[in-house]
Design a protein around this motif. Structure first.
Motif, short mmCIF file in Angstrom:
data_model
loop_
_atom_site.label_atom_id
_atom_site.label_comp_id
_atom_site.label_asym_id
_atom_site.label_seq_id
_atom_site.Cartn_x
_atom_site.Cartn_y
_atom_site.Cartn_z
N HIS A 165 0.80 -1.16 -0.04
CA HIS A 165 -0.27 -0.02 -0.10
C HIS A 165 0.83 1.33 -0.11
O HIS A 165 1.91 1.22 0.66
CB HIS A 165 -0.78 0.02 1.08
CG HIS A 165 -1.90 -1.20 1.35
ND1 HIS A 165 -2.80 -1.27 0.76
CD2 HIS A 165 -1.61 -2.39 2.34
CE1 HIS A 165 -3.39 -2.64 0.88
NE2 HIS A 165 -2.67 -3.17 1.74
N ASN A 186 4.99 -3.59 5.35
CA ASN A 186 4.76 -2.53 4.27
C ASN A 186 5.79 -1.54 4.38
O ASN A 186 5.96 -0.68 5.06
CB ASN A 186 3.49 -1.85 4.39
CG ASN A 186 3.10 -1.44 2.92
OD1 ASN A 186 2.43 -2.01 1.99
ND2 ASN A 186 3.08 -0.10 2.92
N TYR A 199 5.09 -5.00 -0.01
CA TYR A 199 4.87 -5.70 1.24
C TYR A 199 5.80 -6.79 1.24
O TYR A 199 5.59 -7.62 0.33
CB TYR A 199 3.43 -5.87 1.30
CG TYR A 199 2.90 -6.39 2.57
CD1 TYR A 199 2.65 -6.03 3.84
CD2 TYR A 199 2.74 -7.92 2.63
CE1 TYR A 199 2.39 -6.66 4.86
CE2 TYR A 199 2.37 -8.47 3.64
CZ TYR A 199 1.97 -7.99 4.88
OH TYR A 199 1.85 -8.59 6.15
#
Length: 696
Positions: free
Chosen positions: A10, A24, A64
């Motif tokens: 993300h 992440n 990630y």
């Protein structure tokens, strides 16, 4: 290298975020062609993986990695053009720090390979260095930032009740005989330090920079270090030198302990520049990730705009740089529970292409932020750029360091001509600078000493700076200190000189505590600490910069405690509304009266009369202020910088009398009822009397 799986992940939040199953990674770079994640072995020596971040959303690169845990060491590399005349300085050979890293392992080891260019090359920074810098760089650490705060409750002390104590984490604790973790956050959280702060009566400790910072190369080569910390490299990471066990929880523990003692934590933060310096500085993080975005560049983008005097200026106008600053501030409030910030060279944060703007994006962003508007915000209202001196020019809710107070009060007590009206302006909140735009009197942070300059003892012991230990030929530091040695330069055993110095110290601190505004004192001043005449101890991580607890002056400490207690007990001295003299009445009710010692009101010609050396101020609760004290309550303050003088006290209403609580000429006096209309003010003295009710 063993293989690792990397998924898209993300774009938010930025930095390295552990979610319980993996980490992440998200990094901003507008101009890079590739961002690579570098993972390291637990000891940090071996680079075990290089993985390109696979996704890009806008200008945020992200990925990630399942299975990674807190404690994982990492760094970044950025690929892109090396074109200094276009503002680009990408060099994939340089390991870079994550701007959002929550912890760094150590400080860097200086080596020429840290530079993006070849040191000594004819073209200087236009050359390109291919050596890998990883060996000399610290590592970023993936952190789980959760902390068991328990019942931690920020004090939320009203500004009108605040007394700020400016301190250095190491300087405050290193020489304390009872502190176990000397020079560390844990040492500052120890019982002896908390006990001292509580007994002193301060409500907030303002820490010199504690975010990860750089030891300048020129200092290291001289056997010195960056002691103060104004060369930030990591806006989210506590500096490793203050961690005893390499855990960010140590900072959180310190905050919780201070909160339990009712003391707020204010951080001195440096968002105006970074430690990477000018175009001749190292490539450590921001420069290598996206030089053109992170820094304000000159017309020739090879060079940096240097409004800070440090070689570079952070480009707060860029939305992602502004986001980093705001994310950092919110992190220290929400995750680390700090209570406010003092912004170094805050004028720089309000600079736009057309100059300083109090409505600049930085100020507007903070003023609408629901997190940051809950904490104390203090501006250092100057930088070295054009038009950089902006005292009084910042928008609410900012408070500001008021150097006009420092200089004016020092000069008044030194005996400089023409400073009676200056004293009057300063003790009433510097209204000319701050009484506008709905700003309160508390917007002025009043001080006579701070980390930058002489200590209080040195203000009365040295007429000249003595910075030879800094290795710059005594050329550094301020030359005009408004100080006086009172008979001999430096230490003295002469009893008359010592008494004169003690009296002036009492006068200076009393003036701070009796003035409208927000008082600040420098850690160690209450003990009589000296820096041996060094007024720029930024590189003195030694006995010069550390507080000498063994040399404590117990009588002066007790007197400062009394002054702070007196201020706390008398709301008249800490009002939010500005006082009005007869010439500035807003609602028909006077709350400020200026008197000559003979009991007659000060006239226009008196303010410039050279023979006037004593000023008397009668203060009452500002009209319109909530009735938390009786309207007829009053304080009578006498500031006498000349010889002893008889002072006629204002007439008392029936059932009232004057009681003398503070007399810097006779510090043993405490609560003496004054019979009769006259009071003798000894030479160079400050007195505070309270109008009290009594019954026969």
């Amino acid at each position: 290298m063993s293989s690792l799986t990397i998924l898209g992940g993300h774009a938010a939040p930025l930095g390295a975020t552990f979610d319980g199953e993996g980490v992440n990674f998200a990094v901003f770079s507008q101009h890079a062609r590739r961002i690579t994640l570098c993972l390291f072995s637990p000891d940090g020596r071996a680079e075990t993986h290089r993985i390109d971040l696979p996704e890009r959303d806008g200008d945020v690169w992200h990925g990630y990695v399942p299975g990674l845990r807190p404690g994982q060491l990492y760094g970044l590399r950025a690929d892109g053009p090396y074109a200094p005349h276009e503002g680009h300085r990408f060099n994939y050979n340089k390991l870079l720090l994550d701007p959002y890293a929550k912890r760094l392992t150590r400080h860097l080891d200086w080596h020429d390979s840290l530079m993006g260019y070849k040191v000594g090359h004819d073209a200087v920074d236009l050359s390109f260095d291919k050596r890998d810098s990883a060996r000399y760089m610290p590592r970023c650490v993936v952190e789980d930032v959760l902390f068991a705060w328990g019942r931690d409750k920020p004090p939320h002390t009203p500004t009108s009740q605040s007394v700020i104590y400016e301190a250095h984490v190491k300087g405050l604790t290193q020489l304390h005989p009872e502190v176990q973790h000397k020079g560390k956050f844990l040492g500052l959280a120890s019982e002896p330090i908390l006990d001292h702060l509580v007994k002193l009566g301060v409500t907030a400790i303002e820490l010199l920079p504690a975010q990860a910072f750089l030891n300048d190369r020129f200092l290291v080569e001289k056997g010195l270090v960056n002691y103060w910390g104004y060369q930030t490299l990591g806006f989210f990471a506590p500096d490793p030198r203050y961690l005893a066990h390499d855990q960010i929880a140590e900072f959180q523990h310190m905050v919780a302990r201070l909160h339990s003692a009712g003391i707020e934590v204010i951080m001195d933060v440096v968002y105006n520049h970074t430690g990477e310096g000018s175009e001749l500085g190292p490539t450590l993080s921001f420069r290598g990730l996206d030089n053109r975005s992170y820094y304000r560049l000159a017309d020739d983008p090879r060079y940096y705009i240097n409004d800070t005097g440090t070689g570079n200026t952070l480009n707060i106008d860029h939305p992602m740089v502004l986001r980093m600053v705001l994310d950092s501030l919110r992190y220290w409030v929400e995750v680390m529970h700090v209570d406010g910030f003092r912004f170094d060279l805050c004028t720089t944060l309000g600079r736009t292409p057309t100059g300083f703007d109090r409505g600049a994006s930085f100020f507007d962003a903070i003023r609408q932020d629901p997190v940051l508007t809950r904490v104390k915000l203090i501006a250092e209202p100057w930088d070295i750029g054009p038009g950089g001196y902006r005292v009084g020019g910042f928008p609410p809710p900012f408070l500001e360091w008021n150097d006009k107070f420092r200089d004016g009060i020092r000069r008044f007590w030194r005996g400089d001509a023409g400073h009676v009206p200056v004293l009057a302006d300063r003790i009433t909140g510097s209204a000319l600078q701050f009484d506008h735009s709905g700003r309160p009197a508390t917007a002025s942070v009043n001080f006579v000493t701070a980390h930058d300059g002489f200590t209080l003892t040195d203000v009365v012991s040295y007429s000249q700076k003595h910075n030879e230990a800094n290795g710059e030929g005594n050329r550094d530091g301020h030359n005009d200190n408004a100080s006086a040695n009172l008979g001999v330069e430096g230490p003295s055993s002469d009893e008359k000189i010592l008494e004169a110095r003690a009296r002036r110290r009492r006068n200076l601190v009393a003036t701070v505590m009796f003035s409208q505004g927000t008082p600040m004192i420098l850690a160690g001043d209450e003990l009589g600490n000296s820096q041996m005449g060094n007024n720029n101890a930024y590189c003195q991580d030694n006995e010069i910069g550390w507080i000498d607890w063994s040399a404590c002056d117990p009588d002066f400490l007790k007197f400062v405690q009394r002054l702070i207690a007196f201020r706390r007990e008398h709301p008249i001295l800490r009002q939010k509304r500005f006082l009005h003299s007869r010439e500035r009445i807003l609602d028909g009710m006077e709350d400020l009266f200026w008197w000559r010692p003979d009991g007659t009101p000060m006239r226009d010609l008196d303010w410039s009369a050279p023979e006037i050396k004593a000023l008397c101020a009668e203060m009452r609760i500002a009209s319109g202020t909530p009735a938390y004290a009786q309207r007829e309550e009053a304080l009578f303050l006498i500031f006498n910088r000349g010889e002893a003088v008889s002072v006629k006290l204002p007439d008392c209403p029936p059932g009232r009398r004057w009681r003398l609580w503070i007399d810097t000429g006779h510090p043993e006096i405490e609560g003496e009822v004054i019979d009769g209309p006259l009071l003798r003010a000894s030479h160079e003295s400050t007195l505070a009397l309270e109008l009290e009710a009594y019954s026969d």
